[in-house]
Scaffold this active site. Structure first.
Site, PDB file in Angstrom:
ATOM      1  N   PRO A  70       3.583  -1.841   1.512  1.00  0.00           N
ATOM      2  CA  PRO A  70       4.783  -2.249   1.047  1.00  0.00           C
ATOM      3  C   PRO A  70       5.633  -1.201   0.390  1.00  0.00           C
ATOM      4  O   PRO A  70       6.743  -1.054   1.012  1.00  0.00           O
ATOM      5  CB  PRO A  70       4.110  -3.212   0.844  1.00  0.00           C
ATOM      6  CG  PRO A  70       3.065  -4.393   1.811  1.00  0.00           C
ATOM      7  CD  PRO A  70       2.006  -2.884   1.420  1.00  0.00           C
ATOM      8  N   TYR A  71       4.777  -1.154  -0.262  1.00  0.00           N
ATOM      9  CA  TYR A  71       5.023   0.456  -0.850  1.00  0.00           C
ATOM     10  C   TYR A  71       5.870   1.667  -0.873  1.00  0.00           C
ATOM     11  O   TYR A  71       7.010   1.800  -1.049  1.00  0.00           O
ATOM     12  CB  TYR A  71       3.963   0.399  -2.650  1.00  0.00           C
ATOM     13  CG  TYR A  71       4.452   1.228  -3.540  1.00  0.00           C
ATOM     14  CD1 TYR A  71       5.682   1.210  -4.804  1.00  0.00           C
ATOM     15  CD2 TYR A  71       3.731   2.513  -3.211  1.00  0.00           C
ATOM     16  CE1 TYR A  71       5.573   1.734  -5.406  1.00  0.00           C
ATOM     17  CE2 TYR A  71       4.706   3.420  -4.379  1.00  0.00           C
ATOM     18  CZ  TYR A  71       5.445   3.244  -5.555  1.00  0.00           C
ATOM     19  OH  TYR A  71       5.655   4.237  -7.247  1.00  0.00           O
ATOM     20  N   ALA A  72       4.683   1.865  -0.331  1.00  0.00           N
ATOM     21  CA  ALA A  72       5.413   2.996   0.470  1.00  0.00           C
ATOM     22  C   ALA A  72       6.297   2.900   1.457  1.00  0.00           C
ATOM     23  O   ALA A  72       6.936   3.714   0.981  1.00  0.00           O
ATOM     24  CB  ALA A  72       3.921   4.150   1.367  1.00  0.00           C
TER      25      ALA A  72
END
Length: 90
Positions: A70-72
């Site tokens: 999700p961060y990426a």
């Protein structure tokens, strides 16, 4: 302007990612930069100089190891936003 906000918040595979984590990842990593930049653009234009620097992550290239998907994905969206702004404001 330097947009340096960023955090994976917590880790989750994309397959099991709770909707709230997905939304929070984008809020912290993309929305914050969008809203601050949008507010700064008139001031940067009026000054006749300035720059916008958005801090990305190696996870944009790697896809985010160990549950950082999700961060990426959010940082990838920030990268596209950066390229778009460069074209629009050049």
């Amino acid at each position: 302007l330097v947009n340096n906000a960023g955090s994976p918040l917590s880790r989750s595979s994309l397959a099991d990612c709770p909707t709230e984590l997905w939304r929070q990842a984008f809020a912290v990593n993309v929305d914050s930069a969008f809203f601050v930049t949008r507010r700064a653009i008139p001031h940067l234009k009026a000054s006749g100089r300035g720059a916008v620097v958005n801090i990305l992550s190696l996870s944009v290239q790697t896809g985010g190891a160990g549950g950082a998907g999700p961060y990426a994905a959010a940082k990838g969206a920030l990268e596209v936003m950066t390229r778009t702004l460069a074209r629009e404001l050049a």
